[in-house]
Design a protein around this motif. Structure first.
Motif, PDB file in Angstrom:
ATOM      1  N   UNK A 195       0.945  -1.072  -0.075  1.00 14.76           N
ATOM      2  CA  UNK A 195       0.120   0.053   0.101  1.00 14.76           C
ATOM      3  C   UNK A 195       0.815   1.349  -0.184  1.00 14.76           C
ATOM      4  N   UNK A 196       1.862   1.235   0.638  1.00 15.18           N
ATOM      5  CA  UNK A 196       2.711   2.320   0.929  1.00 15.18           C
ATOM      6  C   UNK A 196       3.556   2.715  -0.474  1.00 15.18           C
ATOM      7  N   UNK A 197       3.950   1.514  -0.996  1.00 12.50           N
ATOM      8  CA  UNK A 197       4.838   1.778  -2.461  1.00 12.50           C
ATOM      9  C   UNK A 197       3.815   1.605  -3.512  1.00 12.50           C
ATOM     10  N   UNK A 198       2.900   1.085  -3.595  1.00 12.01           N
ATOM     11  CA  UNK A 198       2.142   0.728  -4.820  1.00 12.01           C
ATOM     12  C   UNK A 198       2.644  -0.389  -5.347  1.00 12.01           C
ATOM     13  N   UNK A 199       1.815  -0.972  -6.485  1.00 15.23           N
ATOM     14  CA  UNK A 199       2.241  -2.396  -7.043  1.00 15.23           C
ATOM     15  C   UNK A 199       3.699  -2.325  -7.888  1.00 15.23           C
ATOM     16  N   UNK A 254       6.198  -0.447  -7.703  1.00 15.82           N
ATOM     17  CA  UNK A 254       7.388  -0.257  -6.932  1.00 15.82           C
ATOM     18  C   UNK A 254       7.937  -1.432  -6.074  1.00 15.82           C
ATOM     19  N   UNK A 255       6.709  -1.889  -5.666  1.00 19.82           N
ATOM     20  CA  UNK A 255       6.924  -2.919  -4.537  1.00 19.82           C
ATOM     21  C   UNK A 255       7.381  -4.267  -5.031  1.00 19.82           C
ATOM     22  N   UNK A 256       7.090  -4.487  -6.515  1.00 11.17           N
ATOM     23  CA  UNK A 256       7.415  -5.505  -7.247  1.00 11.17           C
ATOM     24  C   UNK A 256       9.170  -5.159  -7.218  1.00 11.17           C
ATOM     25  N   UNK A 257       9.642  -3.834  -7.450  1.00 16.33           N
ATOM     26  CA  UNK A 257      11.172  -3.640  -7.331  1.00 16.33           C
ATOM     27  C   UNK A 257      11.677  -3.839  -5.914  1.00 16.33           C
TER      28      UNK A 257
END
Length: 293
Positions: free
Chosen positions: A247-251, A253-256
């Motif tokens: 939720x903080x990063x978004x999908x 950036x979260x994958x990175x």
């Protein structure tokens, strides 16, 4: 609007040229400019009054925060050597609310509002939108200038407050090793502020948050142990659950992040503002990907 609705219902095409030719259109734009200029004067007065309060509060709270970071036994000794800058002198020095850039911004508020309104309405009619839809857009637009004014006034207050914080810390360089960037780390905290949280900065550095940012500089007394043990934004992020991290990063950036490719130090992006100078914002996904490409 009633004329345009009747024309549209009669099958007539509503074009930007037709709208511009209406006497009511010119009158509406003129009225918007008058109202926005009046609003700009209110924002100017509010920002100036708030700046006085912000500077006085900033100097007083800088001292209070400094004393609260040491033991009760050490407070008297620390307070005896604490230098209290003159709030009036700081008010003249900081001067965001009264500066030429702020005055220029407020002077142009009416013109900018008219241009923004005109562009929005005429582009909508050019796209073939029905006058009823555009009438709804007109009503919704009324919140935009209010948001501009609120953003300007709030940011001016916060920057004046933090400017007084920083000037007070700089005056007490003999007592303070610097200040620590402190963020709320809640659902409203942007990635730039997450990345800055917990960092120690010199007293000469200003906390250059984004518009309406809520971060604050915590004073670090020389020899304070809590600074060494303080968790950074990256540390705190690592303690959050997977769903919170996503939720903080978004999908994207979260994958990175999952792949170990997220450059935490690159999540903060500087940008220039004519009133407040260099500010920091969250980097976009594209900007982050470009850094790791």
């Amino acid at each position: 609007v009633d004329q345009l609705v009747a024309a549209a219902d009669a099958g007539q095409e509503i074009t930007p040229e037709m709208v511009r030719g209406l006497p009511e259109w010119s009158k509406l734009l003129a009225q918007i400019e008058i109202e926005m200029n009046n609003f700009a004067r209110l924002v100017d007065t509010e920002a100036s009054l708030n700046a006085d309060t912000a500077v006085a509060s900033g100097t007083a709270i800088a001292r209070q925060m400094t004393l609260l970071t040491v033991s009760e036994q050490a407070r008297g000794r620390l307070d005896a050597g604490f230098i209290r800058p003159d709030p009036e002198a700081l008010r003249r020095f900081i001067g965001y609310a009264d500066g030429p850039a702020m005055q220029d911004r407020l002077t142009k508020l009416g013109d900018n509002a008219v241009k923004n309104f005109g562009d929005l309405m005429l582009s909508g009619f050019a796209q073939g939108k029905h006058p009823v839809v555009m009438a709804r857009a007109m009503r919704n637009w009324l919140g935009i200038p209010y948001a501009w004014g609120t953003n300007i006034a709030r940011t001016s207050y916060l920057y004046s407050y933090r400017g007084a914080n920083q000037a007070t810390y700089a005056a007490n360089d003999h007592l303070l090793q610097g200040w620590v960037w402190w963020s709320a780390l809640d659902g409203r905290t942007c990635l730039s502020c997450w990345s800055q949280h917990g960092k120690l900065f010199p007293n000469t550095q200003y906390l250059n948050d984004h518009h309406a940012g809520r971060c604050t500089p915590l004073p670090a007394v020389i020899g304070a142990r809590w600074v060494e043990d303080l968790a950074t934004g990256a540390d705190e992020f690592g303690r959050r659950s997977e769903s919170e991290q996503r939720a903080i990063l978004g999908p994207s950036l979260y994958e990175l992040f999952r792949e170990g490719k997220l450059p935490w130090g690159d999540l903060s992006k500087p940008y220039q503002n004519d009133v407040f100078g260099e500010m920091l914002r969250a980097a976009t996904v594209g900007e982050v990907r470009a850094r790791i490409a």
